[in-house]
Structure formats: structure tokens, C-alpha cells
Design a protein around this motif. Structure first.
Motif, short mmCIF file in Angstrom:
data_model
loop_
_atom_site.label_atom_id
_atom_site.label_comp_id
_atom_site.label_asym_id
_atom_site.label_seq_id
_atom_site.Cartn_x
_atom_site.Cartn_y
_atom_site.Cartn_z
N MET A 1 7.44 7.93 -14.76
CA MET A 1 6.82 7.91 -13.43
C MET A 1 7.63 8.77 -12.48
SD MET A 1 5.38 4.12 -12.50
CE MET A 1 6.77 3.11 -12.96
N ASN A 2 6.93 9.42 -11.56
CA ASN A 2 7.66 10.21 -10.58
C ASN A 2 8.17 9.30 -9.46
OD1 ASN A 2 5.69 9.91 -8.51
ND2 ASN A 2 4.50 11.60 -9.32
N THR A 3 8.97 9.87 -8.58
CA THR A 3 9.61 9.10 -7.52
C THR A 3 8.59 8.41 -6.62
OG1 THR A 3 11.48 10.60 -7.56
CG2 THR A 3 11.26 9.24 -5.61
N HIS A 4 7.53 9.13 -6.22
CA HIS A 4 6.53 8.53 -5.34
C HIS A 4 5.80 7.38 -6.01
CE1 HIS A 4 6.99 11.22 -1.97
NE2 HIS A 4 6.98 12.25 -2.80
N THR A 5 5.47 7.54 -7.28
CA THR A 5 4.79 6.48 -8.02
C THR A 5 5.68 5.25 -8.12
OG1 THR A 5 3.59 8.15 -9.28
CG2 THR A 5 3.61 5.92 -10.19
N THR A 6 6.95 5.47 -8.40
CA THR A 6 7.91 4.37 -8.50
C THR A 6 8.07 3.67 -7.15
OG1 THR A 6 9.09 5.52 -10.25
CG2 THR A 6 10.29 3.76 -9.12
N GLN A 7 8.23 4.44 -6.07
CA GLN A 7 8.39 3.84 -4.74
C GLN A 7 7.15 3.03 -4.35
OE1 GLN A 7 9.45 6.77 -1.82
NE2 GLN A 7 11.50 7.07 -2.65
N LEU A 8 5.97 3.58 -4.62
CA LEU A 8 4.75 2.87 -4.29
C LEU A 8 4.64 1.58 -5.09
CD1 LEU A 8 2.14 2.63 -2.71
CD2 LEU A 8 1.05 4.13 -4.40
N ALA A 9 4.99 1.63 -6.36
CA ALA A 9 4.97 0.41 -7.20
C ALA A 9 5.92 -0.64 -6.64
CB ALA A 9 5.32 0.75 -8.64
N LEU A 10 7.09 -0.24 -6.18
CA LEU A 10 8.05 -1.18 -5.58
C LEU A 10 7.48 -1.78 -4.30
CD1 LEU A 10 11.37 0.79 -6.16
CD2 LEU A 10 10.71 -1.38 -7.25
N CYS A 11 6.82 -0.96 -3.48
CA CYS A 11 6.23 -1.46 -2.24
C CYS A 11 5.11 -2.45 -2.54
CB CYS A 11 5.71 -0.30 -1.40
SG CYS A 11 7.02 0.77 -0.76
N LYS A 12 4.29 -2.16 -3.54
CA LYS A 12 3.22 -3.08 -3.92
C LYS A 12 3.81 -4.39 -4.46
CE LYS A 12 -0.41 0.32 -4.74
NZ LYS A 12 -1.31 0.94 -5.72
N ALA A 13 4.92 -4.30 -5.17
CA ALA A 13 5.59 -5.52 -5.65
C ALA A 13 6.12 -6.33 -4.46
CB ALA A 13 6.73 -5.17 -6.60
N GLY A 14 6.58 -5.64 -3.42
CA GLY A 14 7.09 -6.31 -2.22
C GLY A 14 6.01 -7.10 -1.51
N ILE A 15 4.84 -6.49 -1.30
CA ILE A 15 3.77 -7.22 -0.62
C ILE A 15 3.26 -8.37 -1.49
CG2 ILE A 15 1.88 -5.66 -1.30
CD1 ILE A 15 2.24 -7.62 2.02
N SER A 16 3.24 -8.17 -2.78
CA SER A 16 2.83 -9.24 -3.69
C SER A 16 3.81 -10.42 -3.59
CB SER A 16 2.76 -8.72 -5.12
OG SER A 16 2.42 -9.76 -6.00
N ALA A 17 5.10 -10.13 -3.55
CA ALA A 17 6.12 -11.18 -3.43
C ALA A 17 5.97 -11.92 -2.09
CB ALA A 17 7.52 -10.59 -3.57
N TRP A 18 5.69 -11.17 -1.02
CA TRP A 18 5.51 -11.81 0.29
C TRP A 18 4.29 -12.73 0.25
CZ3 TRP A 18 1.71 -12.53 3.75
CH2 TRP A 18 2.09 -13.13 4.95
N GLN A 19 3.18 -12.23 -0.29
CA GLN A 19 1.95 -13.02 -0.34
C GLN A 19 2.15 -14.29 -1.17
OE1 GLN A 19 -1.44 -10.86 -1.84
NE2 GLN A 19 -2.83 -12.56 -1.50
N GLN A 20 2.81 -14.17 -2.31
CA GLN A 20 3.07 -15.34 -3.14
C GLN A 20 3.95 -16.35 -2.41
OE1 GLN A 20 4.41 -14.18 -7.09
NE2 GLN A 20 3.01 -12.44 -7.05
N ALA A 21 4.97 -15.86 -1.70
CA ALA A 21 5.86 -16.75 -0.94
C ALA A 21 5.07 -17.48 0.15
CB ALA A 21 7.02 -15.96 -0.33
N PHE A 22 4.23 -16.75 0.86
CA PHE A 22 3.43 -17.38 1.91
C PHE A 22 2.51 -18.43 1.33
CE2 PHE A 22 -0.08 -17.96 4.79
CZ PHE A 22 0.57 -18.11 6.00
N ASN A 23 1.86 -18.10 0.24
CA ASN A 23 0.88 -19.02 -0.34
C ASN A 23 1.52 -20.25 -0.96
OD1 ASN A 23 -1.23 -17.52 0.62
ND2 ASN A 23 -1.55 -16.41 -1.29
N ARG A 24 2.81 -20.18 -1.26
CA ARG A 24 3.50 -21.41 -1.71
C ARG A 24 4.27 -22.05 -0.56
NH1 ARG A 24 6.82 -17.46 -4.36
NH2 ARG A 24 8.93 -17.58 -3.57
N GLN A 25 4.04 -21.54 0.67
CA GLN A 25 4.59 -22.12 1.89
C GLN A 25 6.11 -22.04 1.96
OE1 GLN A 25 1.93 -23.89 4.35
NE2 GLN A 25 1.53 -21.92 3.38
#
Length: 125
Positions: A1-25
Motif C-alpha cells: 500500500m502507498n502512504t496515502h492508502t495507509t494513512q487513510l486506512a489508519l484514519c478509518k480505523a480511528g473513526i471506527s474505534a471512536w464509534q465503537q467506544a461511543f456505542n459501548r458508552q
């Protein structure tokens, strides 16, 4: 993966982690998805700076019975300052709104975190 693809994947993982944390309160886990000195503008509530204030905001929201956040019409764009900008619509069990700007950056530990978050509540359900 190139740098942009890797960075975007990390950002998507970040929002997913935030959403999961919120949904488990888990307000502390939500706050950990922000940089140490992040700024969050939550209309109409105000502006919050740093993980402690941000964690308290999310805890207050959770204590009022808000849960089950979901995102739609998600758009990711590279930021000229590095990282990526997310814009979207969102819904929760008791409200809905729009994310005007979530600026996700990759920190030294390799995790993407929010350095800036601006969203608005448009209405209640």
C-alpha cells in the motif's frame, strides 16, 4: 500500500474505534481518539479543548441517554496540513446532525487521532 492508502486506512480505523467506544458508552475511550490538545466544536454546546474536557462532554451526552451513533454520506479528503478530513451526516438514538470537519492526523505512535472536530446537532428524534 502507498502512504496515502495507509494513512487513510489508519484514519478509518480511528473513526471506527471512536464509534465503537461511543456505542459501548465509554467516554474515556472516545477521548483517547483525540490528540492530547485537540479542539472540539460541538454546536450548540460550545468548544472543548483537550482530552479531559472532551471526555467530560461525551460522558455528559452518554449520561443523558444518547447512544447508537452511525455515520452516513461519509467523505474523506486529504488535508493540506497532513492527515485526512472527514465530513458526514450522523444519527443517534435521540438526535441527528452533521460533521462539518473531523481532521484526523497520524501521531508518532502510528495511530490516527482527531486534532480537530466540528459537528452540529440539527435536530432531535
Amino acid at each position: 500500500m502507498n502512504t496515502h492508502t495507509t494513512q487513510l486506512a489508519l484514519c478509518k480505523a480511528g473513526i471506527s474505534a471512536w464509534q465503537q467506544a461511543f456505542n459501548r458508552q465509554d467516554a474515556q475511550a472516545c477521548a483517547q481518539q483525540y490528540t492530547e490538545h485537540a479542539t472540539m466544536k460541538a454546536s450548540p454546546f460550545g468548544e472543548f479543548t483537550g482530552r479531559e474536557q472532551i471526555a467530560q462532554f461525551w460522558q455528559d451526552i452518554m449520561d443523558q441517554g444518547f447512544h447508537s451513533v452511525d455515520y452516513s454520506d461519509v467523505d474523506w479528503q486529504p488535508s493540506p496540513e497532513g492527515g485526512y478530513i472527514l465530513t458526514s451526516k450522523w444519527t443517534m438514538n435521540k438526535a441527528y446532525g452533521v460533521v462539518h470537519k473531523e481532521h484526523w492526523v497520524i501521531e508518532a505512535d502510528g495511530h490516527a487521532r482527531l486534532i480537530y472536530d466540528e459537528f452540529e446537532v440539527l435536530g432531535e428524534k
